[in-house]
Design an enzyme around this catalytic site. Structure first.
Site, PDB file in Angstrom:
ATOM      1  N   ASP A  62      10.743 -11.798   3.819  1.00 26.49           N
ATOM      2  CA  ASP A  62      12.035 -11.987   3.152  1.00 26.49           C
ATOM      3  C   ASP A  62      13.148 -12.483   4.063  1.00 26.49           C
ATOM      4  OD1 ASP A  62      12.184  -9.688   4.651  1.00 26.49           O
ATOM      5  OD2 ASP A  62      12.735  -8.345   3.024  1.00 26.49           O
ATOM      6  N   HIS A  63      13.089 -12.140   5.357  1.00 23.76           N
ATOM      7  CA  HIS A  63      14.229 -12.433   6.227  1.00 23.76           C
ATOM      8  C   HIS A  63      14.258 -13.866   6.755  1.00 23.76           C
ATOM      9  CE1 HIS A  63      14.934  -8.155   6.145  1.00 23.76           C
ATOM     10  NE2 HIS A  63      15.943  -8.260   6.978  1.00 23.76           N
ATOM     11  N   ASP A  89      13.580  -1.321   8.757  1.00 23.40           N
ATOM     12  CA  ASP A  89      14.790  -2.003   8.330  1.00 23.40           C
ATOM     13  C   ASP A  89      15.802  -0.920   8.001  1.00 23.40           C
ATOM     14  OD1 ASP A  89      15.674  -4.934   7.169  1.00 23.40           O
ATOM     15  OD2 ASP A  89      16.683  -3.246   6.193  1.00 23.40           O
ATOM     16  N   ARG A 105      26.775  -5.388   4.219  1.00 27.18           N
ATOM     17  CA  ARG A 105      27.364  -5.510   5.561  1.00 27.18           C
ATOM     18  C   ARG A 105      28.301  -6.688   5.629  1.00 27.18           C
ATOM     19  NH1 ARG A 105      22.171  -3.898   9.043  1.00 27.18           N
ATOM     20  NH2 ARG A 105      22.600  -1.707   8.655  1.00 27.18           N
ATOM     21  N   SER A 121      21.659  -2.696  12.395  1.00 27.18           N
ATOM     22  CA  SER A 121      20.251  -2.983  12.129  1.00 27.18           C
ATOM     23  C   SER A 121      19.293  -2.047  12.841  1.00 27.18           C
ATOM     24  CB  SER A 121      19.975  -4.412  12.575  1.00 27.18           C
ATOM     25  OG  SER A 121      18.609  -4.630  12.728  1.00 27.18           O
ATOM     26  N   ARG A 153      16.677  -3.378  14.221  1.00 31.34           N
ATOM     27  CA  ARG A 153      15.924  -4.287  15.095  1.00 31.34           C
ATOM     28  C   ARG A 153      15.760  -3.718  16.500  1.00 31.34           C
ATOM     29  NH1 ARG A 153      21.006  -8.355  14.360  1.00 31.34           N
ATOM     30  NH2 ARG A 153      20.437  -7.871  12.233  1.00 31.34           N
TER      31      ARG A 153
HETATM   32  C1  MIC Z   1      20.037  -6.321   8.432  1.00 31.78           C
HETATM   33  O1  MIC Z   1      20.439  -6.091   7.295  1.00 31.78           O
HETATM   34  O2  MIC Z   1      20.782  -6.357   9.430  1.00 31.78           O
HETATM   35  C2  MIC Z   1      18.567  -6.548   8.647  1.00 31.78           C
HETATM   36  C3  MIC Z   1      18.381  -7.939   9.048  1.00 31.78           C
HETATM   37  O3  MIC Z   1      17.876  -6.330   7.451  1.00 31.78           O
HETATM   38  C4  MIC Z   1      18.096  -5.590   9.736  1.00 31.78           C
HETATM   39  C5  MIC Z   1      16.714  -5.779  10.159  1.00 31.78           C
HETATM   40  C6  MIC Z   1      16.529  -6.848  11.175  1.00 31.78           C
HETATM   41  O4  MIC Z   1      17.382  -7.075  12.022  1.00 31.78           O
HETATM   42  O5  MIC Z   1      15.450  -7.437  11.165  1.00 31.78           O
HETATM   43  C7  MIC Z   1      18.264  -4.127   9.413  1.00 31.78           C
HETATM   44  O6  MIC Z   1      19.171  -3.796   8.702  1.00 31.78           O
HETATM   45  O7  MIC Z   1      17.525  -3.296   9.949  1.00 31.78           O
HETATM   46 FE1  SF4 Z   2      17.916  -8.426   3.799  1.00 28.56          FE
HETATM   47 FE2  SF4 Z   2      19.035  -6.576   5.367  1.00 28.56          FE
HETATM   48 FE3  SF4 Z   2      20.513  -8.191   3.819  1.00 28.56          FE
HETATM   49 FE4  SF4 Z   2      19.066  -6.359   2.709  1.00 28.56          FE
HETATM   50  S1  SF4 Z   2      20.772  -6.020   4.102  1.00 28.56           S
HETATM   51  S2  SF4 Z   2      19.238  -8.489   2.021  1.00 28.56           S
HETATM   52  S3  SF4 Z   2      17.255  -6.316   4.024  1.00 28.56           S
HETATM   53  S4  SF4 Z   2      19.230  -8.779   5.554  1.00 28.56           S
END
Ligand code: MIC
Ligand code: SF4
Length: 753
Positions: A100-101, A165, A447, A642, A644
């Site tokens: 998805d990312h 995630d 976010r 995140s 990550r």
């Molecule tokens: C996000 O919303 O910041 C992400 C991208 O979903 C991250 C995961 C990632 O950095 O791969 C998260 O929230 O953990």
């Molecule tokens: Fe994707 Fe993270 Fe955004 Fe949700 S908050 S849509 S998991 S990047």
């Protein structure tokens, strides 16, 4: 009670465990003899050793046995690379991977998806074959966003799940504890080891009254974020209850749990109710609801359970909120927005309005937004702002295509994006404003950190409900309040938008859309997983060196970061997502978004050997190649955002020794420990202000690192007196072993030998 009931429609090896959970919980009941909150019941019902486990909220480390693991493509790569080094034939806990990312939004859903499949072919291939090999369910690109797919297919009341995630808590909408973790934590559970979590405190949120009008479930969490702030939920689970809960749809509860990540909460959850049962039935899991009904007493808090903190929200008087810019906890009720926008100089022209994402793309969200758009169309109006629609899953896309909402959005001027993260994670080729141009966007996402959506630090991003996003798109103005303000229709007559309406569940049932699932094959021994040594997207991991056994003297401060240091500052996403499987390449983004306290600049730090200013990653690499360990100094809630683990792997790979901050976000702190970096906090937070970016530091006491025992930081300023201060840490005995071995993975490898 039947013994073996499947967890879902996809796996024949995963079963509901209610009976066992209740038995395990009863052991703890005998010992503690007190009523439990719902979250406690789930946690203690999943203990590895209910007899021996110490249980003190906020103090003990619990060893838990999660029911499931879920990974998304941007974090799964590193998790699977680590799992491969554990040398196991298959995962020991049911696991899924979701693509998805990595899908960038550019011109629209279908074409963007095709382009992503082409560009990311190597990575998708790696994930698809690794999943086939290790018995992992694989959701191909186009299937949707991890949290939506999990809610639609895998989540069940009373379950414990971890996911790589930070928005994994979304599944709390189905009455479970779903917790975001780094890849290394997921690897432990995939390998059959128990998972460790500091026993969380429990924050109770009592909902009274009933939602109505323009107020949506999103407003509950926007309000809670305003109360608790981005670090108010740290170390705690947020548990909702009260009569107001029944006025929320299951997917609305998921929205609330999803965005609990923004207050740093370990997770959020709701007690099991009929709205959840209805959702389970609508998603073809009536058999799960049947079992849950039998265990309904287990799936809510005990009478008289006590919370560490209690918040009460009256839904009858709750106003719609708009949170932002730049931080998700700056909450403004819609009635105050006009004033706030003008006072703060926020650009009032709304350039782009984005609905959907993992937070807000349910059938109900889409239906309500479509009802508002239809109302505008009836008055001859279309969206004034660019308007994008991101369905959370293929099933949602297909269902709103069938039921007509999609057609309304298109007539309204909307652009349908792929069922993927897209602009939410900076996968957005935005072309309507130039970099550096001050502008406003509103989204129904969760976010809004600086630069997150479009890499433009001047973009003011606000998060709100899909309802308000749609209303703002019609007015094109951030000062618009649909509850009190009128609009002019095509003939210049004033009118007010009608309150949004929309069903929680589709009357005709969900349309699954196209088949996007790859089940693991029967014979997995023939599958081989290849990583090309020449690849710039994937790289096999080399173990980090063990600790050298000594304290650290005279370390330079690579950067003292000023203000917020989120994981987006530490390891940016957007264009960098392509290197999530290649540690060496992604390390080139280390801390490039953080602001250097010395000169207020990003990615410009002084190399103490040469005296030159250079980028953070270059400087770190220089130190590493000259055998010089270094530290980073940071402020509050360091690593917020995140899950990550790249944000922890990168400093380790670049030769860092410790991160010294005022406080840490939970997932990031664990990630640092797992990778053999020392996360330390100033016992006296004012030491942060006293320390200069060009000081050198000693860290004393590492040689006798022990739980609860502070270390000493000796600071050598360029001029002036040497001074000392204490550093705290949260290591337990086992985690100290990770540090000594060089990483948790190194420790696991020695255990297997
Ligand atoms: C996000 O919303 O910041 C992400 C991208 O979903 C991250 C995961 C990632 O950095 O791969 C998260 O929230 O953990
Ligand atoms: Fe994707 Fe993270 Fe955004 Fe949700 S908050 S849509 S998991 S990047």
């Amino acid at each position: 009670v039947e013994d073996k009931v499947s967890q879902n429609n996809w796996e024949n090896h995963a079963f509901l465990n209610y009976k066992k959970n209740v038995e395990t919980l009863n052991v703890v009941r005998e010992r503690l003899k007190r009523p439990f909150t719902f979250a406690e019941k789930i946690l203690y019902g999943h203990l590895d050793d209910p007899y021996g486990q110490d249980i003190e909220r906020g103090i003990s480390y619990l060893k838990l046995r999660p029911d499931r693991v879920a990974c998304q493509d941007a974090t799964a790569q590193m998790a699977i690379l680590q799992f491969m080094s554990a040398g196991m034939p298959q995962v020991a806990t049911p696991t899924t991977v979701h693509c998805d990312h990595l899908i960038e939004a550019q011109i629209g859903g279908e074409k963007d998806l095709a382009r992503a499949i082409d560009i990311n072919n190597e990575v998708y291939n790696f994930l698809a074959t690794a999943c086939a090999k290790y018995n992992i369910g694989f959701w191909r690109p186009g299937s949707g966003i991890i949290h939506q797919i999990v809610l639609e297919n895998y989540a069940f009341p009373g379950a414990l799940m971890i996911g790589t995630d930070s928005h994994t808590p979304n599944a709390g909408g189905l009455g479970m504890l779903a917790i975001g973790v780094g890849g290394a934590d997921a690897v432990d559970v995939m390998a059959g080891l128990p998972w460790e979590l500091k026993a969380p405190k429990i924050i109770g949120v009592k909902l009274t009254g009933k939602l109505s009008g323009w107020t949506a479930p999103k407003d509950i969490i926007l309000k809670v974020a305003g109360i608790l702030t981005v670090k108010g939920g740290t170390g705690a689970i947020v548990e909702y209850f009260g009569e107001g809960v029944d006025s929320l749809s299951c997917t609305g509860m998921a929205t609330i749990c999803n965005m609990g990540a923004e207050i740093g909460a370990t997770t959020s959850t709701f007690p099991y109710n009929m709205r959840m049962a209805d959702y389970l039935k609508a998603t073809k899991r009536g058999f799960v609801a049947e079992q849950a009904n039998l265990f309904a007493d287990h799936l809510k808090a005990d009478e008289g359970a006590e919370y560490d903190q209690l918040i009460e929200i009256d839904l009858n008087t709750l106003e719609p909120h708009v949170n932002g810019p730049f931080t998700p906890d700056l909450a403004t009720p819609i009635s105050k927005m006009k004033e706030a926008a003008v006072e703060n100089g926020w650009p009032t022209d709304v350039k782009v309005a984005l609905i959907g994402s993992c937070t807000n793309s349910s059938y109900e969200d889409m239906s309500r937004a479509a009802s508002i758009a239809q109302d505008a169309l009836n008055h001859g109006l279309k969206a004034q702002s660019l308007f994008t629609v991101t369905p959370g899953s293929e099933q949602i896309r297909a269902t709103i295509a069938r039921d007509g909402q999609l057609k309304v959005f298109e007539e309204f001027g909307g652009l349908l994006l792929a069922n993927a993260c897209g602009p939410c994670i900076g996968q957005w080729d935005r072309r309507d404003v130039k970099k550096g141009e001050k502008n406003t966007i509103v989204s129904s996402y969760n976010r809004n950190f600086t630069g997150r959506n479009d890499s433009n630090p001047a973009t003011h991003a606000f998060v709100t409900s899909p309802d308000l996003v749609t209303a703002f798109a019609i007015a094109g103005d951030l000062r618009f309040n649909p509850i009190t303000d009128t609009l002019k229709d095509q003939d210049g007559n004033e009118f007010m938008l009608a309150e949004p309406t929309g069903a929680g569940l589709p009357a005709l049932g969900y349309d699954p859309g196209s088949d996007t699932y790859q089940a693991p094959p029967e014979d997995r021994s023939v599958v081989s997983v290849a990583v090309a040594p020449t690849s710039d997207r994937l790289q096999v991991l080399k173990p980090f060196k063990p600790w050298d056994g000594s304290d650290a003297y005279n370390l330079p401060i690579l950067i003292k970061s000023k203000g917020k240091t989120t994981t987006d500052h530490i390891s940016q996403a957007g264009p960098w997502l392509k290197y999530r499987g290649h540690l060496e390449n992604i390390s080139n983004n280390y801390m490039i978004g953080a602001i250097n306290a010395e000169n207020d600049k990003a990615n410009t730090v002084k190399n103490v050997f040469t005296g030159d200013y250079a980028g953070v990653p270059d400087t770190a690499r220089y130190y590493r190649d000259h055998d010089q360990k270094w530290v980073v100094v940071g402020g509050d809630n360091f690593g917020e955002g995140s899950s990550r683990e790249h944000a922890a792997l990168e400093p380790r790979f670049l030769g860092g020794f410790a991160i010294i901050a005022k406080s840490f976000a939970r997932i990031h702190e664990t990630n640092l420990k797992k990778q053999g970096m020392l996360p330390l906090t100033f016992a006296d937070p004012s030491a942060y202000d006293k320390i200069n970016p060009d000081d050198n530091v000693d860290i004393i006491g590492v040689t006798s690192l022990a739980p609860g025992k502070n270390l000493k930081l000796v600071v050598h300023p360029k001029s002036g007196e040497v001074w000392e201060t204490e550093l705290a840490h949260t290591y337990n005995d086992e985690q100290i072993e990770w540090f000594k071995a060089g990483s948790a993975l190194n420790k696991m490898a020695t255990k297997h030998k």
